[in-house]
Design a protein around this motif. Structure first.
Motif, PDB file in Angstrom:
ATOM      1  N   ILE A 280      88.064  39.475  91.361  1.00  0.00           N
ATOM      2  CA  ILE A 280      88.144  40.506  90.314  1.00  0.00           C
ATOM      3  C   ILE A 280      88.085  39.818  88.948  1.00  0.00           C
ATOM      4  O   ILE A 280      89.085  39.302  88.442  1.00  0.00           O
ATOM      5  CB  ILE A 280      89.436  41.340  90.445  1.00  0.00           C
ATOM      6  N   ARG A 281      86.910  39.802  88.371  1.00  0.00           N
ATOM      7  CA  ARG A 281      86.743  39.182  87.055  1.00  0.00           C
ATOM      8  C   ARG A 281      87.404  40.036  85.974  1.00  0.00           C
ATOM      9  O   ARG A 281      87.421  41.253  86.065  1.00  0.00           O
ATOM     10  CB  ARG A 281      85.256  39.020  86.733  1.00  0.00           C
ATOM     11  N   ARG A 282      87.914  39.355  84.952  1.00  0.00           N
ATOM     12  CA  ARG A 282      88.538  40.068  83.825  1.00  0.00           C
ATOM     13  C   ARG A 282      87.424  40.544  82.884  1.00  0.00           C
ATOM     14  O   ARG A 282      87.212  40.010  81.816  1.00  0.00           O
ATOM     15  CB  ARG A 282      89.530  39.157  83.111  1.00  0.00           C
ATOM     16  N   ASN A 283      86.758  41.582  83.329  1.00  0.00           N
ATOM     17  CA  ASN A 283      85.608  42.144  82.625  1.00  0.00           C
ATOM     18  C   ASN A 283      85.996  43.530  82.112  1.00  0.00           C
ATOM     19  O   ASN A 283      86.344  44.398  82.901  1.00  0.00           O
ATOM     20  CB  ASN A 283      84.419  42.230  83.593  1.00  0.00           C
ATOM     21  N   TYR A 284      85.956  43.734  80.817  1.00  0.00           N
ATOM     22  CA  TYR A 284      86.442  45.000  80.261  1.00  0.00           C
ATOM     23  C   TYR A 284      85.613  45.424  79.054  1.00  0.00           C
ATOM     24  O   TYR A 284      84.828  44.645  78.499  1.00  0.00           O
ATOM     25  CB  TYR A 284      87.923  44.876  79.864  1.00  0.00           C
ATOM     26  N   VAL A 285      85.777  46.665  78.655  1.00  0.00           N
ATOM     27  CA  VAL A 285      85.072  47.229  77.508  1.00  0.00           C
ATOM     28  C   VAL A 285      85.875  46.919  76.241  1.00  0.00           C
ATOM     29  O   VAL A 285      87.071  47.212  76.168  1.00  0.00           O
ATOM     30  CB  VAL A 285      84.890  48.753  77.661  1.00  0.00           C
ATOM     31  N   VAL A 286      85.218  46.321  75.256  1.00  0.00           N
ATOM     32  CA  VAL A 286      85.911  45.935  74.018  1.00  0.00           C
ATOM     33  C   VAL A 286      85.855  47.064  72.992  1.00  0.00           C
ATOM     34  O   VAL A 286      86.867  47.524  72.500  1.00  0.00           O
ATOM     35  CB  VAL A 286      85.282  44.650  73.426  1.00  0.00           C
ATOM     36  N   THR A 287      84.656  47.520  72.673  1.00  0.00           N
ATOM     37  CA  THR A 287      84.503  48.589  71.681  1.00  0.00           C
ATOM     38  C   THR A 287      83.615  49.689  72.241  1.00  0.00           C
ATOM     39  O   THR A 287      82.752  49.441  73.093  1.00  0.00           O
ATOM     40  CB  THR A 287      83.874  48.055  70.378  1.00  0.00           C
ATOM     41  N   TYR A 288      83.817  50.898  71.751  1.00  0.00           N
ATOM     42  CA  TYR A 288      83.001  52.036  72.154  1.00  0.00           C
ATOM     43  C   TYR A 288      83.133  53.134  71.101  1.00  0.00           C
ATOM     44  O   TYR A 288      84.063  53.118  70.273  1.00  0.00           O
ATOM     45  CB  TYR A 288      83.425  52.562  73.528  1.00  0.00           C
ATOM     46  N   ASN A 289      82.211  54.078  71.129  1.00  0.00           N
ATOM     47  CA  ASN A 289      82.221  55.202  70.186  1.00  0.00           C
ATOM     48  C   ASN A 289      83.210  56.248  70.686  1.00  0.00           C
ATOM     49  O   ASN A 289      82.977  56.891  71.713  1.00  0.00           O
ATOM     50  CB  ASN A 289      80.809  55.792  70.074  1.00  0.00           C
ATOM     51  N   GLU A 290      84.309  56.405  69.991  1.00  0.00           N
ATOM     52  CA  GLU A 290      85.359  57.314  70.431  1.00  0.00           C
ATOM     53  C   GLU A 290      84.918  58.778  70.418  1.00  0.00           C
ATOM     54  O   GLU A 290      85.516  59.608  71.106  1.00  0.00           O
ATOM     55  CB  GLU A 290      86.597  57.139  69.548  1.00  0.00           C
ATOM     56  N   LYS A 291      83.863  59.092  69.656  1.00  0.00           N
ATOM     57  CA  LYS A 291      83.400  60.477  69.594  1.00  0.00           C
ATOM     58  C   LYS A 291      82.623  60.881  70.842  1.00  0.00           C
ATOM     59  O   LYS A 291      82.564  62.067  71.183  1.00  0.00           O
ATOM     60  CB  LYS A 291      82.519  60.666  68.353  1.00  0.00           C
TER      61      LYS A 291
END
Length: 405
Positions: free
Chosen positions: A168-179
């Motif tokens: 299980i790699r520590r792969n995650y979403v950093v930024t995204y458009n909250e709208k």
């Protein structure tokens, strides 16, 4: 009787030898192939799709999805569908392929992509960024040590943790458009829950992105975590399912996309490599241009003494660039950040705990979630002995965004 006994013993011995020599070594490669029964193939989820999507029509694509939809006479083009792809990456999904997929999503269809690596084109179009802290981990022994806990945000799941014991790699979403984005699931990293399963609205349709495709493989479906897979797929609406196991090339691809094996095509698919190619070509052209002139004896120019501070700084920066000492630069960026926090916000940076994060977010005017991400990244990079170029760039951008708030 003795002869018969010897014959029986001989047959038993031969059977044991054949049994031992016929044993195959387990293949632990993360291949994500639908025909592979090895631990990290997708044979089970591929063949159990009818049970996962009961009552829904399922089409296992043997050609490019765009070609199938527009060429097949059996396809009702007005009927909505769910496109599913579970792979490590989508290298064969070119720029025109991404545009084709998103154009279909824009009309009201859905796409589910579970990948370790998302292309620059896809991240730019959908306005999100990711960070994989274990992208340089490849050996079976080291991957086996990577455990993880996943959570689904829906209240029906009661915030129940789903535990996975390896790879299980520590792969995650950093930024995204909250709208346009909704966080559907998170992974626990360093005591913090970070997004790893998101839903992005695109036009009339939706794109579902998962950063850990390994959980859909044979190994975990036989380890009692099949409920997680069922719950993840339950977010998809009840439409026709187009399951794409291998992403084929499209015959409608642009001429520049047809030869995906070309080294120049590979460079042009990545912005940084594209700029490297252009700068290198321009440099070579200028070198040939200036050296083509007739050379003459150089006239020495005696220059007065000048301030060499800028030149010294350039020399030091060139040294770091040549040595690729990303960890050293990351430490200096972290030290610079903490010093600026002490002088600008008058906060003690010796203990980076929850109280510190709350005070820093309040004084700086940043969101508590963004501040959490930044401090968590600083703590992680500071403890690690090495730092990749991508992680250094992410750290730099996060610090810049923090002070530009």
């Amino acid at each position: 009787m003795k002869i018969e006994t010897y014959i029986i013993k001989g047959i038993l011995f031969l059977g044991i030898i054949l049994q031992l020599t016929s044993c195959k070594k387990t293949n632990w490669d993360e291949n994500f192939r639908e025909k592979e029964k090895s631990p990290f193939g997708t044979y089970i989820v591929y063949n159990e799709a009818n049970k996962l999507f009961k009552g829904q029509e399922i089409v296992f694509l043997k050609e490019n999805f765009y070609d199938y939809i527009y060429d097949s006479k059996e396809v009702n083009k007005d009927k909505l569908f769910n496109y599913i792809c579970i792979k490590s990456s989508t290298n064969k999904l070119t720029k025109s392929g991404v545009n084709s997929l998103l154009s279909l999503v824009y009309k009201g269809n859905n796409a589910f992509l579970a990948l370790n690596y998302f292309s620059d084109e896809l991240r730019e179009k959908l306005d999100f960024t990711t960070n994989n802290l274990d992208k340089d981990v490849f050996t079976v022994e080291n991957l086996k040590k990577l455990k993880g806990k996943f959570y689904l945000e829906n209240t029906h799941f009661n915030n129940q943790p789903f535990k996975f014991d390896r790879n299980i790699r520590r792969n995650y979403v950093v930024t995204y458009n909250e709208k346009t984005t909704v966080v559907l699931g998170k992974t626990e990293i360093g005591g913090e829950k970070l997004p790893n399963f998101i839903k992005i609205y695109y036009g009339k349709g939706t794109v579902y992105l998962h950063t850990n495709p390994i959980v859909f493989t044979n190994y975990f479906l036989l380890k009692g975590t099949e409920n997680y897979v069922e719950n993840v797929f339950s977010y998809l609406p009840e439409n026709t399912v187009y399951w794409d196991p291998q992403i084929k090339k499209s015959k409608y691809a642009n001429e520049s996309d047809k030869d995906n094996d070309s080294i120049f095509n590979f460079f042009l698919q990545h912005k940084t490599l594209t700029w490297f190619l252009f700068v290198s070509s321009a440099g070579l052209l200028l070198f040939m241009l200036f050296n083509a002139r007739r050379k003459q004896r150089a006239i020495p120019i005696i220059k007065p003494l000048e301030n060499t501070t800028v030149a010294f700084t350039q020399t030091i920066s060139s040294l770091y660039l040549k040595e690729q000492d990303h960890k050293n630069l990351a430490d200096k960026k972290i030290a610079f950040f903490l010093e600026k926090v002490r002088t600008k916000y008058l906060l003690d940076t010796s203990i980076l705990n929850k109280d510190f994060i709350e005070h820093l977010a309040a004084k700086s005017g940043n969101k508590i979630e963004n501040t959490n991400y930044l401090i968590n990244t600083i703590i992680t990079l500071h403890k690690r002995p090495e730092c990749s170029q991508e992680e250094l760039i992410v750290l730099h951008k996060m610090i810049e965004n923090f002070f530009n708030k």
